[in-house]
Motif scaffolding. Structure first.
Motif, PDB file in Angstrom:
ATOM      1  N   UNK A  42       0.856  -1.283   0.189  1.00  0.00           N
ATOM      2  CA  UNK A  42       0.053   0.039   0.181  1.00  0.00           C
ATOM      3  C   UNK A  42       0.879   1.162  -0.023  1.00  0.00           C
ATOM      4  N   UNK A  43       1.421   1.495  -1.224  1.00  0.00           N
ATOM      5  CA  UNK A  43       2.599   2.691  -1.163  1.00  0.00           C
ATOM      6  C   UNK A  43       2.167   3.908  -0.678  1.00  0.00           C
ATOM      7  N   UNK A  44       3.014   4.705  -0.188  1.00  0.00           N
ATOM      8  CA  UNK A  44       2.750   5.933   0.495  1.00  0.00           C
ATOM      9  C   UNK A  44       2.829   7.000  -0.660  1.00  0.00           C
ATOM     10  N   UNK A  45       2.688   8.138  -0.699  1.00  0.00           N
ATOM     11  CA  UNK A  45       2.564   9.183  -1.365  1.00  0.00           C
ATOM     12  C   UNK A  45       4.069   9.611  -1.653  1.00  0.00           C
ATOM     13  N   UNK A  46       4.903   9.536  -0.780  1.00  0.00           N
ATOM     14  CA  UNK A  46       6.245   9.870  -0.737  1.00  0.00           C
ATOM     15  C   UNK A  46       7.045   9.211   0.332  1.00  0.00           C
ATOM     16  N   UNK A  47       8.532   9.113   0.057  1.00  0.00           N
ATOM     17  CA  UNK A  47       9.401   8.507   1.060  1.00  0.00           C
ATOM     18  C   UNK A  47       9.315   9.500   2.191  1.00  0.00           C
ATOM     19  N   UNK A  48       9.660   8.915   3.466  1.00  0.00           N
ATOM     20  CA  UNK A  48       9.372   9.399   4.663  1.00  0.00           C
ATOM     21  C   UNK A  48      10.685  10.312   4.683  1.00  0.00           C
ATOM     22  N   UNK A  58      24.528   8.924   5.449  1.00  0.00           N
ATOM     23  CA  UNK A  58      25.441   7.756   5.216  1.00  0.00           C
ATOM     24  C   UNK A  58      26.169   8.107   3.873  1.00  0.00           C
ATOM     25  N   UNK A  59      25.522   9.313   3.271  1.00  0.00           N
ATOM     26  CA  UNK A  59      26.209   9.453   2.016  1.00  0.00           C
ATOM     27  C   UNK A  59      25.201   9.228   0.701  1.00  0.00           C
ATOM     28  N   UNK A  60      24.104   8.663   1.038  1.00  0.00           N
ATOM     29  CA  UNK A  60      23.208   8.133   0.031  1.00  0.00           C
ATOM     30  C   UNK A  60      22.181   8.920  -0.131  1.00  0.00           C
ATOM     31  N   UNK A  61      21.729   9.607  -1.214  1.00  0.00           N
ATOM     32  CA  UNK A  61      20.728  10.591  -1.366  1.00  0.00           C
ATOM     33  C   UNK A  61      19.405   9.565  -2.143  1.00  0.00           C
ATOM     34  N   UNK A  62      18.348   9.436  -1.345  1.00  0.00           N
ATOM     35  CA  UNK A  62      17.307   8.735  -1.924  1.00  0.00           C
ATOM     36  C   UNK A  62      16.001   9.921  -2.099  1.00  0.00           C
ATOM     37  N   UNK A  63      16.208  11.101  -1.958  1.00  0.00           N
ATOM     38  CA  UNK A  63      15.203  12.100  -2.029  1.00  0.00           C
ATOM     39  C   UNK A  63      14.623  11.879  -3.167  1.00  0.00           C
ATOM     40  N   UNK A  64      14.807  11.461  -4.234  1.00  0.00           N
ATOM     41  CA  UNK A  64      14.180  11.248  -5.543  1.00  0.00           C
ATOM     42  C   UNK A  64      13.570  10.237  -5.828  1.00  0.00           C
ATOM     43  N   UNK A  65      13.584   9.102  -4.867  1.00  0.00           N
ATOM     44  CA  UNK A  65      12.819   7.800  -4.904  1.00  0.00           C
ATOM     45  C   UNK A  65      11.010   8.279  -4.619  1.00  0.00           C
ATOM     46  N   UNK A  66      10.566   7.339  -5.470  1.00  0.00           N
ATOM     47  CA  UNK A  66       9.016   7.351  -5.296  1.00  0.00           C
ATOM     48  C   UNK A  66       8.576   6.047  -4.924  1.00  0.00           C
ATOM     49  N   UNK A  67       7.624   5.695  -3.973  1.00  0.00           N
ATOM     50  CA  UNK A  67       7.154   4.640  -3.644  1.00  0.00           C
ATOM     51  C   UNK A  67       6.440   3.982  -4.691  1.00  0.00           C
ATOM     52  N   UNK A  68       6.554   2.741  -4.893  1.00  0.00           N
ATOM     53  CA  UNK A  68       5.898   2.019  -6.025  1.00  0.00           C
ATOM     54  C   UNK A  68       5.118   0.587  -5.327  1.00  0.00           C
ATOM     55  N   UNK A  69       4.127   0.540  -6.173  1.00  0.00           N
ATOM     56  CA  UNK A  69       3.275  -0.562  -5.787  1.00  0.00           C
ATOM     57  C   UNK A  69       3.771  -2.042  -5.976  1.00  0.00           C
ATOM     58  N   UNK A  70       3.541  -2.975  -5.163  1.00  0.00           N
ATOM     59  CA  UNK A  70       3.953  -4.288  -5.454  1.00  0.00           C
ATOM     60  C   UNK A  70       3.188  -5.017  -6.625  1.00  0.00           C
ATOM     61  N   UNK A  71       4.013  -5.566  -7.243  1.00  0.00           N
ATOM     62  CA  UNK A  71       3.340  -6.413  -8.489  1.00  0.00           C
ATOM     63  C   UNK A  71       3.792  -7.700  -8.624  1.00  0.00           C
ATOM     64  N   UNK A  72       2.759  -8.431  -9.108  1.00  0.00           N
ATOM     65  CA  UNK A  72       3.468 -10.064  -9.207  1.00  0.00           C
ATOM     66  C   UNK A  72       4.473 -10.061 -10.228  1.00  0.00           C
ATOM     67  N   UNK A  73       4.564  -9.362 -11.091  1.00  0.00           N
ATOM     68  CA  UNK A  73       5.862  -9.124 -12.191  1.00  0.00           C
ATOM     69  C   UNK A  73       6.813  -8.899 -11.363  1.00  0.00           C
TER      70      UNK A  73
END
Length: 139
Positions: A42-48, A58-73
């Motif tokens: 049940x994806x959120x609208x944005x990353x926390x 930690x030096x890792x930028x995930x600000x551009x990530x978007x939650x994605x819906x789980x698919x069987x594929x």
């Protein structure tokens, strides 16, 4: 020797915290040696935002990530499926390796509460990498 790149799918409910951190660590630490996906039942609208901030430390930028819906594929295309509190919503396919990582949910938490979750995820990802990508001569 196999040239197939292993693939891992991280799944949590909102794909806004735990699974995003795990995917980011695995992507960063393997530099293309592992195909990485993440999704939520049940994806959120944005990353926390606290997760984004903790990962930046930690030096890792995930600000551009978007939650994605789980698919069987996505499950079908993955060798390893790691669930993090998504219950029974993850489809089960024969021949896949399933792991369930019991981790606190960072939802609604500040960055101080997210840091230990982040650190536990990093430790588990490092162990997973050692299992997925054996050292030369050990394959």
């Amino acid at each position: 020797m196999s040239t197939t790149v292993p693939s891992v799918l991280f799944v949590c409910v909102h794909n806004a915290g735990r699974s995003q951190m795990a995917a980011a660590f695995l992507t960063h630490l393997t530099q293309g040696r592992v195909q990485v996906r993440s999704a939520g039942s049940a994806p959120a609208d944005a990353v926390n935002p606290a997760v984004v901030e903790a990962m930046k430390e930690t030096g890792i930028d995930i600000s551009a990530e978007i939650p994605k819906v789980l698919t069987t594929d996505a499950v079908r295309a993955s060798d390893v499926v790691i669930t993090m509190g998504c219950g029974d919503t993850c489809p089960i396919f024969p021949g896949k390796r399933y792991l369930d990582w019991q981790l606190d949910d960072p939802a609604g938490q500040g960055v101080d509460a997210v840091r230990p979750i982040r650190d536990e995820i990093e430790a588990r990802v490092r162990t997973l990498i050692a299992d997925l990508t054996p050292a030369p001569g050990q394959a």
